[in-house]
Design a protein around this motif. Sequence first.
Motif, PDB file in Angstrom:
ATOM      1  N   LEU A   1      -3.092   7.059   0.807  1.00  0.00           N
ATOM      2  CA  LEU A   1      -4.629   7.118   1.425  1.00  0.00           C
ATOM      3  C   LEU A   1      -5.593   7.727   1.524  1.00  0.00           C
TER       4      LEU A   1
ATOM      5  N   THR B   1     -11.903   2.776   2.785  1.00  0.00           N
ATOM      6  CA  THR B   1     -13.452   2.742   2.289  1.00  0.00           C
ATOM      7  C   THR B   1     -14.735   3.056   3.587  1.00  0.00           C
TER       8      THR B   1
ATOM      9  N   PRO C   1      -9.148   2.446  -4.682  1.00  0.00           N
ATOM     10  CA  PRO C   1      -7.622   1.779  -4.044  1.00  0.00           C
ATOM     11  C   PRO C   1      -6.961   1.573  -4.692  1.00  0.00           C
ATOM     12  N   SER C   2      -7.746   0.682  -5.810  1.00  0.00           N
ATOM     13  CA  SER C   2      -6.821  -0.357  -7.154  1.00  0.00           C
ATOM     14  C   SER C   2      -5.497   1.044  -7.356  1.00  0.00           C
TER      15      SER C   2
ATOM     16  N   VAL D   1      -8.128   8.232  -1.342  1.00  0.00           N
ATOM     17  CA  VAL D   1      -8.523   7.071  -1.175  1.00  0.00           C
ATOM     18  C   VAL D   1      -9.939   7.036  -0.373  1.00  0.00           C
TER      19      VAL D   1
ATOM     20  N   ALA E   1      -2.354   0.578  -4.641  1.00  0.00           N
ATOM     21  CA  ALA E   1      -2.382  -0.467  -3.737  1.00  0.00           C
ATOM     22  C   ALA E   1      -1.856  -1.904  -5.309  1.00  0.00           C
TER      23      ALA E   1
ATOM     24  N   LEU F   1       0.733  -1.129  -0.070  1.00  0.00           N
ATOM     25  CA  LEU F   1      -0.167  -0.252  -0.178  1.00  0.00           C
ATOM     26  C   LEU F   1       0.987   0.978   0.095  1.00  0.00           C
TER      27      LEU F   1
ATOM     28  N   SER G   1      -5.446   1.837   6.050  1.00  0.00           N
ATOM     29  CA  SER G   1      -5.292   0.922   5.714  1.00  0.00           C
ATOM     30  C   SER G   1      -6.412   0.918   4.940  1.00  0.00           C
ATOM     31  N   LEU G   2      -6.375   0.064   3.496  1.00  0.00           N
ATOM     32  CA  LEU G   2      -7.426  -0.121   2.842  1.00  0.00           C
ATOM     33  C   LEU G   2      -9.117  -0.068   2.889  1.00  0.00           C
ATOM     34  N   GLU G   3      -8.919  -0.325   4.417  1.00  0.00           N
ATOM     35  CA  GLU G   3     -10.515  -0.930   4.964  1.00  0.00           C
ATOM     36  C   GLU G   3     -10.586   0.848   5.683  1.00  0.00           C
TER      37      GLU G   3
ATOM     38  N   GLN H   1       0.962   4.254   1.044  1.00  0.00           N
ATOM     39  CA  GLN H   1       0.418   5.119   2.493  1.00  0.00           C
ATOM     40  C   GLN H   1       0.160   6.618   2.206  1.00  0.00           C
TER      41      GLN H   1
END
Length: 431
Positions: A53, A138, A63-64, A56, A67, A48, A133-135, A50
């Motif tokens: 981030l 989002t 996200p893609s 996003v 990452a 990632l 994180s991506l989680e 970051q």
Amino acid sequence: MTDHPKNGSTAAHHVVVIGAGFGGLQTVRSLKGAGVRITLIDQRNHHLFQPLLYQVATTILSPSEIAWPVRDLMEHRHDVTTLLGTVTGIRDGQVLLSEGEAVPYDTLVIATGSRHSYFGNDQWSEFAPGLKSLEDATLIRRRILLAFEHAEREADRARRAAHLTFAIVGGGPTGVELAGIIAELAQKLRPQFRNIDTSASRILLIEAGERLLAAFDPSLSDYAATSLTRRGVELSFGKAVTDCRDDGILLGGEFLPCQTRIWAAGVAASPAADWLGLKGDRAGRVPVQNDLTVEGHPEIFVIGDTATVPAWEGKPVPGVAPAAKQQGSYVAKVIRARHAGQTPPPDFTYRHLGDLATIGKRSAVIQFGKLRLRGQLAWWFWGITHIYFLIGARSRAAVAWNWFWSHVRGRSAVRLITHSARGTDKDHISE
């Protein structure tokens, strides 16, 4: 016990790298052709970027675009085995995984990064997610967009105001970047709603210290504060958040109703110190020697946000991506020298590449040595720098295009509300 000799002799020196972030990935890349066998372990299947981030989280990037699957990156590295797993401990020359497996090592590199720090109030994480994180990204994106949707449907004036109040805790680069873009997003969305004026949203940036961007020159901190204020961001200094609930926060003894809260106030190291049976510093970071090894264990290196080392003119190395990459390169040189029977390089020293933070469209601050940049020129420099460090031409082109589209048309590229599994996020829309 699990070993992975698929490509190479089991007699080859086995280097285990925990973490596929900037430090871990740089270590693996720098060991190419070293004649060692490498196992790369991470609890997520992607590397990632970051620093972007927050884009996003604020609907600018997908996200893609920031990452990349680790297996894609290691596809042509036949000396590398990639394992998806969660580390639970380190014992007797083995890395223990949550599934009960044990991966033996000859040399171990721990590059597991950092996590959110709520200063002893971990229960706040449910109400004020951080951004690691991506989680996380989002989830924050979903909560920001749902705040406007709920406000559009809300008839009660007080509850509507709470939905349109966004509290960002922490005045470092992440907090400043989030506040600036959320303020711009609120302006852009105004024509799309009929019952509310999104531009009247209250964006509150809370810093317990005396100024924003404490690591920057005070003149740049002042510029950032002025720029955010012009964008409609409300700044709060000298008051700490003392409670965080699902309906708001307690700030300086006063309750502030707000439905969207984002935590950008502090970080803590991964539990690597516990794995090694060591006492970490206040942030849980592992103290390491000048060659980035653990005292008494020359076979174990700890790098990046997980380690604390006074290698920056006697000061601790900052927890930034360039520092982790420099440490990864250094560790690879030490391992190469040991494996070849040569003299290892001298002690690690950190070369600071400067500090950058964007405030919003056409506004950023940069300091590098005595050089100070602010405004649009700094913003262009910031953008070019970040595009350069992305992995692959596709990602560079995608990010550059999205930034161009947002700059020219004033529209975000990824304004999508996605839903987590029922029960894991209270902000879903009832069916």
